[in-house]
Design a protein around this motif. Structure first.
Motif, PDB file in Angstrom:
ATOM      1  N   UNK A  15       4.730  86.827  53.737  1.00 53.15           N
ATOM      2  CA  UNK A  15       4.543  85.509  53.238  1.00 53.15           C
ATOM      3  C   UNK A  15       3.749  85.641  51.823  1.00 53.15           C
ATOM      4  N   UNK A  16       3.613  84.433  51.255  1.00 53.60           N
ATOM      5  CA  UNK A  16       2.811  84.321  49.916  1.00 53.60           C
ATOM      6  C   UNK A  16       1.407  84.054  50.567  1.00 53.60           C
ATOM      7  N   UNK A  33      -4.447  79.938  51.298  1.00 54.28           N
ATOM      8  CA  UNK A  33      -3.616  79.686  52.433  1.00 54.28           C
ATOM      9  C   UNK A  33      -2.309  80.608  52.744  1.00 54.28           C
ATOM     10  N   UNK A  34      -2.006  80.930  53.822  1.00 47.51           N
ATOM     11  CA  UNK A  34      -0.772  81.522  53.944  1.00 47.51           C
ATOM     12  C   UNK A  34       0.161  80.751  53.542  1.00 47.51           C
ATOM     13  N   UNK A  35       1.451  81.234  52.820  1.00 52.21           N
ATOM     14  CA  UNK A  35       2.424  80.509  52.394  1.00 52.21           C
ATOM     15  C   UNK A  35       3.582  80.969  53.032  1.00 52.21           C
ATOM     16  N   UNK A  57       7.399  74.173  50.796  1.00 54.61           N
ATOM     17  CA  UNK A  57       7.859  75.319  50.257  1.00 54.61           C
ATOM     18  C   UNK A  57       8.853  75.998  51.211  1.00 54.61           C
ATOM     19  N   UNK A  58       8.540  76.270  52.517  1.00 54.48           N
ATOM     20  CA  UNK A  58       9.229  76.668  53.191  1.00 54.48           C
ATOM     21  C   UNK A  58      10.527  76.174  53.821  1.00 54.48           C
ATOM     22  N   UNK A  59      10.447  74.819  53.879  1.00 53.91           N
ATOM     23  CA  UNK A  59      11.533  74.097  54.273  1.00 53.91           C
ATOM     24  C   UNK A  59      12.682  73.992  53.121  1.00 53.91           C
ATOM     25  N   UNK A  67      11.553  75.814  45.268  1.00 49.54           N
ATOM     26  CA  UNK A  67      10.119  75.472  46.144  1.00 49.54           C
ATOM     27  C   UNK A  67       9.190  74.971  45.011  1.00 49.54           C
ATOM     28  N   UNK A  68       9.068  75.549  43.907  1.00 50.36           N
ATOM     29  CA  UNK A  68       8.051  75.223  42.771  1.00 50.36           C
ATOM     30  C   UNK A  68       8.328  73.601  42.415  1.00 50.36           C
ATOM     31  N   UNK A  69       9.524  73.443  42.289  1.00 50.65           N
ATOM     32  CA  UNK A  69       9.907  71.965  42.122  1.00 50.65           C
ATOM     33  C   UNK A  69       9.547  71.007  43.141  1.00 50.65           C
ATOM     34  N   UNK A  70       9.671  71.382  44.052  1.00 46.89           N
ATOM     35  CA  UNK A  70       9.360  70.696  45.348  1.00 46.89           C
ATOM     36  C   UNK A  70       7.898  70.332  45.833  1.00 46.89           C
ATOM     37  N   UNK A  71       7.069  70.899  45.207  1.00 50.07           N
ATOM     38  CA  UNK A  71       5.427  70.755  45.433  1.00 50.07           C
ATOM     39  C   UNK A  71       4.946  69.808  44.468  1.00 50.07           C
TER      40      UNK A  71
END
Length: 320
Positions: free
Chosen positions: A207-208, A219-221, A187-189, A174-178
């Protein structure tokens, strides 16, 4: 910002998710991603000076995680771990953020085996075969660093290794996707696709979150696909946590009726979690809580010969 299952800030005594969560998120969406004027600074975006303060907070948080790492052995009690964390933090002139937060009685969360999150340290001694998530939040000169890591206690089962691997890999996928200007919802996807394609599930109720001077803020993550995060833009300067809670069985959870904190998997199967504090910069996401001694991206928790997780091209799907 309070978490989804916390009491609402308005005093209604309802859970936040059943009271002001939707209105607050709509307000944030309008102010941050609607027709916002380019010249108006997003209040969630940190200045250069503020970013540096968050880097210092994250570095100490990682240092604390490395300090307690050698103690994760059979026989130690979670209360003893709590004392180690409290003493080390205070001796360095900082503050354990969890202690007293909404009444939480200890300096960190210790979540063992089927405990998803918010486990309260007590006299329970760790046993060979346990897995334990250590969730640390520290306040350094008014700024919060937040991370968690799942540890093996002695020799653990293949199931424990696998669910831990999925949680760890989903965090880094998820880190590498953003990217700056990208969507928070990526992130969620990524996390949901990766976990479910590997036979695991993603906890929905926790959540984060955004982080800075405040422990929990916008934001909520979410670690699963949802509508709001799909429209939230990750501008440079926004700081937040990613902390996927991955279960070996169902995603459904149960809150302990006695202590009102401890969260367990509904089916009592194992749960694992990893967390980093992330700063979105102009060149991409920066991990603020990377330890020196802990596992790095690409680390394998699996036994030799154990089947590896299937990637299913989760990053490629986001990039396309």
């Amino acid at each position: 910002m309070v978490q989804r299952n916390d009491p609402c800030w308005c005093g209604s005594e309802k859970k936040y998710k059943k009271c002001h969560l939707d209105p607050d998120q709509n307000k944030n969406k309008k102010s941050l991603v609607g027709n916002q004027k380019k010249e108006k600074k997003n209040p969630l975006c940190l200045s250069s000076e503020e970013r540096q303060k968050m880097r210092v907070a994250g570095a100490f948080n990682a240092q604390l995680m490395d300090y307690i790492r050698p103690y994760m052995l059979p026989g130690i009690t979670t209360n003893q771990i709590d004392k180690l964390v409290y003493d080390y933090t205070i001796q360095h002139g900082h503050i354990p953020a969890c202690l007293g937060y909404h009444g939480f009685p200890k300096s960190l969360c210790t979540s063992v085996n089927e405990v998803v999150c918010h486990g309260i340290p007590d006299e329970r001694a760790l046993e060979n075969g346990d897995i334990i998530n250590i969730d640390l939040t520290t306040i350094v000169e008014g700024w919060h660093g937040d991370s968690s890591e799942t540890f093996f206690v002695g020799e653990v089962s293949d199931e424990a290794r696998f669910v831990t691997q999925i949680s760890f890999d989903s965090l880094y996928h998820s880190i590498r996707a953003i990217r700056p200007g990208g969507r928070l919802g990526d992130i969620g996807i990524v996390i949901q696709n990766f976990a479910e394609n590997n036979g695991c599930s993603v906890v929905r109720d926790y959540q984060g979150h955004g982080i800075g001077r405040t422990f929990h803020q916008a934001p909520s993550v979410p670690h699963f696909k949802d509508t709001f995060s799909a429209n939230f833009i990750l501008e440079p300067g926004i700081c937040f946590t990613i902390e996927p809670m991955i279960n070996a069985g169902t995603w459904e959870i149960v809150l302990d009726r006695k202590d009102k904190w401890t969260v367990r998997t509904k089916d009592k199967k194992l749960s694992a979690q990893f967390e980093h504090t992330i700063l979105m910069t102009e060149s991409g996401p920066e991990i603020l809580t990377q330890t020196k001694l802990g596992p790095k991206e690409g680390h394998s928790f699996l036994r030799d010969g154990q089947a590896k997780p299937k990637s299913f091209g989760v990053l490629a799907k986001i990039r396309s």
